[in-house]
Design a protein around this motif. Structure first.
Motif, PDB file in Angstrom:
ATOM      1  N   GLY A  43       0.814  -1.210   0.000  1.00  0.00           N
ATOM      2  CA  GLY A  43       0.000   0.000   0.000  1.00  0.00           C
ATOM      3  C   GLY A  43       0.845   1.256   0.000  1.00  0.00           C
ATOM      4  N   PRO A  44       0.241   2.374   0.361  1.00  0.00           N
ATOM      5  CA  PRO A  44       0.933   3.665   0.266  1.00  0.00           C
ATOM      6  C   PRO A  44       1.900   3.965   1.417  1.00  0.00           C
ATOM      7  CG  PRO A  44      -1.298   3.992   1.058  1.00  0.00           C
ATOM      8  CD  PRO A  44      -1.169   2.525   0.710  1.00  0.00           C
ATOM      9  N   ASN A  45       1.813   3.219   2.531  1.00  0.00           N
ATOM     10  CA  ASN A  45       2.644   3.499   3.697  1.00  0.00           C
ATOM     11  C   ASN A  45       4.067   2.983   3.466  1.00  0.00           C
ATOM     12  OD1 ASN A  45       3.654   4.076   6.186  1.00  0.00           O
ATOM     13  ND2 ASN A  45       2.219   2.796   7.332  1.00  0.00           N
ATOM     14  N   LEU A  46       5.051   3.862   3.543  1.00  0.00           N
ATOM     15  CA  LEU A  46       6.446   3.484   3.313  1.00  0.00           C
ATOM     16  C   LEU A  46       7.208   3.191   4.599  1.00  0.00           C
ATOM     17  CD1 LEU A  46       7.331   6.075   0.520  1.00  0.00           C
ATOM     18  CD2 LEU A  46       6.719   3.672   0.241  1.00  0.00           C
ATOM     19  N   VAL A  47       6.541   3.277   5.746  1.00  0.00           N
ATOM     20  CA  VAL A  47       7.153   3.003   7.039  1.00  0.00           C
ATOM     21  C   VAL A  47       6.680   1.629   7.516  1.00  0.00           C
ATOM     22  CG1 VAL A  47       7.340   3.770   9.436  1.00  0.00           C
ATOM     23  CG2 VAL A  47       7.245   5.458   7.591  1.00  0.00           C
ATOM     24  N   PHE A  48       7.587   0.855   8.078  1.00  0.00           N
ATOM     25  CA  PHE A  48       7.204  -0.471   8.576  1.00  0.00           C
ATOM     26  C   PHE A  48       7.850  -0.734   9.925  1.00  0.00           C
ATOM     27  CE2 PHE A  48      11.057  -1.098   6.122  1.00  0.00           C
ATOM     28  CZ  PHE A  48      11.796  -1.969   6.888  1.00  0.00           C
ATOM     29  N   SER A  49       7.239  -1.617  10.686  1.00  0.00           N
ATOM     30  CA  SER A  49       7.816  -2.063  11.950  1.00  0.00           C
ATOM     31  C   SER A  49       7.136  -3.364  12.361  1.00  0.00           C
ATOM     32  CB  SER A  49       7.654  -1.011  13.053  1.00  0.00           C
ATOM     33  OG  SER A  49       6.296  -0.837  13.365  1.00  0.00           O
ATOM     34  N   GLY A  50       7.789  -4.101  13.208  1.00  0.00           N
ATOM     35  CA  GLY A  50       7.224  -5.346  13.715  1.00  0.00           C
ATOM     36  C   GLY A  50       8.145  -5.960  14.743  1.00  0.00           C
ATOM     37  N   SER A  51       7.602  -6.888  15.513  1.00  0.00           N
ATOM     38  CA  SER A  51       8.426  -7.612  16.480  1.00  0.00           C
ATOM     39  C   SER A  51       7.880  -9.028  16.640  1.00  0.00           C
ATOM     40  CB  SER A  51       8.462  -6.888  17.827  1.00  0.00           C
ATOM     41  OG  SER A  51       7.193  -6.874  18.408  1.00  0.00           O
ATOM     42  N   SER A  93      16.574  -4.954  16.124  1.00  0.00           N
ATOM     43  CA  SER A  93      16.910  -4.938  17.551  1.00  0.00           C
ATOM     44  C   SER A  93      16.621  -6.284  18.198  1.00  0.00           C
ATOM     45  CB  SER A  93      16.082  -3.866  18.274  1.00  0.00           C
ATOM     46  OG  SER A  93      16.344  -2.599  17.730  1.00  0.00           O
ATOM     47  N   ILE A  94      17.293  -6.512  19.324  1.00  0.00           N
ATOM     48  CA  ILE A  94      17.011  -7.676  20.157  1.00  0.00           C
ATOM     49  C   ILE A  94      16.710  -7.154  21.558  1.00  0.00           C
ATOM     50  CG2 ILE A  94      19.495  -8.056  20.518  1.00  0.00           C
ATOM     51  CD1 ILE A  94      18.802 -11.062  20.880  1.00  0.00           C
ATOM     52  N   ASP A  95      15.524  -7.454  22.035  1.00  0.00           N
ATOM     53  CA  ASP A  95      15.081  -7.004  23.365  1.00  0.00           C
ATOM     54  C   ASP A  95      15.281  -5.503  23.565  1.00  0.00           C
ATOM     55  OD1 ASP A  95      14.340  -9.610  24.050  1.00  0.00           O
ATOM     56  OD2 ASP A  95      16.331 -10.065  24.818  1.00  0.00           O
ATOM     57  N   GLY A  96      15.053  -4.730  22.523  1.00  0.00           N
ATOM     58  CA  GLY A  96      15.155  -3.277  22.606  1.00  0.00           C
ATOM     59  C   GLY A  96      16.543  -2.707  22.382  1.00  0.00           C
ATOM     60  N   SER A  97      17.553  -3.550  22.284  1.00  0.00           N
ATOM     61  CA  SER A  97      18.922  -3.082  22.010  1.00  0.00           C
ATOM     62  C   SER A  97      19.208  -3.212  20.523  1.00  0.00           C
ATOM     63  CB  SER A  97      19.951  -3.919  22.788  1.00  0.00           C
ATOM     64  OG  SER A  97      19.777  -3.764  24.177  1.00  0.00           O
ATOM     65  N   ALA A 154      12.110  -5.086  14.078  1.00  0.00           N
ATOM     66  CA  ALA A 154      12.675  -4.344  12.955  1.00  0.00           C
ATOM     67  C   ALA A 154      11.758  -3.174  12.653  1.00  0.00           C
ATOM     68  CB  ALA A 154      12.811  -5.243  11.729  1.00  0.00           C
ATOM     69  N   ASN A 155      12.353  -2.058  12.292  1.00  0.00           N
ATOM     70  CA  ASN A 155      11.577  -0.925  11.813  1.00  0.00           C
ATOM     71  C   ASN A 155      12.397  -0.205  10.768  1.00  0.00           C
ATOM     72  OD1 ASN A 155      13.128   1.333  13.145  1.00  0.00           O
ATOM     73  ND2 ASN A 155      12.509   0.181  14.948  1.00  0.00           N
ATOM     74  N   GLY A 156      11.696   0.413   9.844  1.00  0.00           N
ATOM     75  CA  GLY A 156      12.419   1.084   8.784  1.00  0.00           C
ATOM     76  C   GLY A 156      11.521   1.876   7.869  1.00  0.00           C
ATOM     77  N   THR A 157      12.155   2.391   6.835  1.00  0.00           N
ATOM     78  CA  THR A 157      11.480   3.225   5.860  1.00  0.00           C
ATOM     79  C   THR A 157      11.910   2.806   4.464  1.00  0.00           C
ATOM     80  OG1 THR A 157      11.604   5.055   7.427  1.00  0.00           O
ATOM     81  CG2 THR A 157      11.090   5.607   5.149  1.00  0.00           C
ATOM     82  N   LEU A 158      10.934   2.716   3.588  1.00  0.00           N
ATOM     83  CA  LEU A 158      11.194   2.464   2.179  1.00  0.00           C
ATOM     84  C   LEU A 158      11.132   3.797   1.445  1.00  0.00           C
ATOM     85  CD1 LEU A 158       8.803  -0.591   1.710  1.00  0.00           C
ATOM     86  CD2 LEU A 158      11.280  -0.667   1.990  1.00  0.00           C
ATOM     87  N   SER A 159      11.829   3.884   0.335  1.00  0.00           N
ATOM     88  CA  SER A 159      11.682   5.059  -0.523  1.00  0.00           C
ATOM     89  C   SER A 159      11.834   4.603  -1.969  1.00  0.00           C
ATOM     90  CB  SER A 159      12.714   6.137  -0.183  1.00  0.00           C
ATOM     91  OG  SER A 159      14.021   5.648  -0.381  1.00  0.00           O
ATOM     92  N   GLY A 160      11.120   5.273  -2.826  1.00  0.00           N
ATOM     93  CA  GLY A 160      11.160   4.919  -4.247  1.00  0.00           C
ATOM     94  C   GLY A 160       9.786   4.521  -4.724  1.00  0.00           C
ATOM     95  N   GLN A 161       9.630   3.288  -5.065  1.00  0.00           N
ATOM     96  CA  GLN A 161       8.389   2.767  -5.637  1.00  0.00           C
ATOM     97  C   GLN A 161       7.220   2.922  -4.669  1.00  0.00           C
ATOM     98  OE1 GLN A 161       8.806  -1.344  -6.697  1.00  0.00           O
ATOM     99  NE2 GLN A 161       6.659  -1.600  -7.218  1.00  0.00           N
TER     100      GLN A 161
END
Length: 183
Positions: A43-51, A93-97, A154-161
């Motif tokens: 979709g349109p959201n370029l930000v992701f995160s998960g644990s 990250s592992i356990d917040g580190s 993991a969290n991050g940002t995509l850019s481009g497509q």
């Protein structure tokens, strides 16, 4: 015939001299494959995160858990699945580190189709001392506490497509090995 007689003689000596080499336990190395896959929503959201919470005892046969003598990691890898025509900036990250993060510039998604490895070296990511220390703390804790868990995130940002296509994921793998005494 002489070989067989010599072998019988040696077995007789071992059996009658109190040798315990046959009764001693031995160590078996067991892989502990810690892996988390983080799907990225299309979709349109370029930000992701998960644990993901991972119970280490679920990763190896139960018969080895009570006799763990040592445990170590030997590699940490990060990779992607799916096709995306753009770049990614990510922190794992592992356990917040913080364990691993993209160097100062975003990395082309396609460059991560081949896993980036601590063992073989990478120009795309920096491995963080705090995360590696936390990883060792948890692995050592696992020797005495079979209920030990790790939380990989993991969290991050995509850019481009844009929009983000379906089927993308970020994969973090920690290759560890435990030595268990078998009697």
């Amino acid at each position: 015939m002489k070989t067989k007689a010599l072998l019988l003689l040696l077995i007789g000596i071992l059996a009658t001299t109190g040798s315990t080499c046959i009764q001693d336990g031995f160590l078996v190395s067991v892989n502990v494959p810690i892996k988390a896959t983080f799907p990225i929503t299309a979709g349109p959201n370029l930000v992701f995160s998960g644990s993901q919470v991972i119970k280490l005892s679920d990763l190896i046969d139960a018969s080895y858990i009570d006799n763990l003598k040592s445990i170590r990691y030997f590699d940490v890898r990060i990779s992607t699945t799916g096709t995306y025509n753009g770049t990614v900036f990510v922190t794992g990250s592992i356990d917040g580190s913080e364990l691993i993060k993209t160097k100062n510039t975003p990395t082309p998604w396609s460059d991560l189709a081949t896993p980036q490895s601590l063992l073989t070296g990478t120009t795309k990511f920096d491995f963080q001392t705090a995360g590696l220390t936390q990883l060792m703390t948890k692995l050592n804790q696992f020797k005495s506490n079979p209920n030990t868990t790790v939380t990989l995130s993991a969290n991050g940002t995509l850019s481009g497509q844009t929009p983000v296509p379906d089927g993308l994921a970020l994969v973090v793998e920690i290759y560890a090995q435990a030595d268990s005494e078998v009697k």
